[in-house]
Motif scaffolding. Structure first.
Motif, PDB file in Angstrom:
ATOM      1  N   SER A  17      14.040 -14.301  32.890  1.00  0.00           N
ATOM      2  CA  SER A  17      14.606 -13.757  32.126  1.00  0.00           C
ATOM      3  C   SER A  17      13.942 -14.556  30.642  1.00  0.00           C
ATOM      4  CB  SER A  17      15.872 -13.274  32.162  1.00  0.00           C
ATOM      5  OG  SER A  17      15.366 -12.111  33.808  1.00  0.00           O
ATOM      6  N   ARG A  66      11.964  -3.410  33.477  1.00  0.00           N
ATOM      7  CA  ARG A  66      12.271  -4.758  33.167  1.00  0.00           C
ATOM      8  C   ARG A  66      12.938  -4.620  32.741  1.00  0.00           C
ATOM      9  NH1 ARG A  66       7.601  -7.994  32.858  1.00  0.00           N
ATOM     10  NH2 ARG A  66       6.342  -6.189  31.869  1.00  0.00           N
ATOM     11  N   GLN A  81      16.664  -7.338  26.479  1.00  0.00           N
ATOM     12  CA  GLN A  81      16.762  -7.665  27.529  1.00  0.00           C
ATOM     13  C   GLN A  81      15.402  -7.637  28.240  1.00  0.00           C
ATOM     14  OE1 GLN A  81      19.418  -9.889  28.817  1.00  0.00           O
ATOM     15  NE2 GLN A  81      17.890 -10.048  30.577  1.00  0.00           N
ATOM     16  N   ASN A  83      13.034  -8.858  32.441  1.00  0.00           N
ATOM     17  CA  ASN A  83      13.886  -9.638  33.858  1.00  0.00           C
ATOM     18  C   ASN A  83      11.974  -9.310  33.950  1.00  0.00           C
ATOM     19  OD1 ASN A  83      16.714  -9.641  32.880  1.00  0.00           O
ATOM     20  ND2 ASN A  83      16.604  -7.619  33.711  1.00  0.00           N
TER      21      ASN A  83
END
Length: 115
Positions: A17, A66, A81, A83
């Motif tokens: 991440s 994601r 963010q 991921n």
């Protein structure tokens, strides 16, 4: 005049991440949209996600589930963010602010995902 400063890019392995941040140099008032775009080598810049000052979000299909976009209106910041990163997510990521008829871009931050 507004300047946008991105940070948080880097080199990660697939599945890991990263969190990108973008800060405006002054407070932003009124209806506006902030977003993240990316440009891979040899490809056109493409939309990743956007968020309005009211909090409405929009994602392209290849990042749904994601990536998460968020913003802090008081601070004039927008974050992404990311991921479960994939090698195909490798690109320069740009922050964009649309304020009325005006558009501002950040300088970009490199994200590299190794397999």
């Amino acid at each position: 005049q507004v300047q946008l400063m991105e940070s948080g890019g880097g080199l990660v392995q697939a599945g890991e991440s990263l969190r990108l941040s973008c800060a405006a140099t002054r407070s932003i008032f009124g209806t506006n949209v902030m977003g993240w775009y990316r440009q891979a080598p040899g490809k056109q810049r493409e939309l990743v996600a956007t968020i309005t000052n009211g909090g409405s979000t929009n994602y392209v299909d290849f990042v749904k589930g994601r990536f998460t976009i968020s913003r802090d209106n008081a601070k004039g910041t927008v974050s992404l963010q990311m991921n479960s990163l994939k090698p195909e997510d490798t690109a320069v990521y740009y922050c964009k602010l649309t304020l009325g008829v005006l558009t501002y871009w950040g300088q970009g931050t490199q994200v590299t995902v190794s397999s």
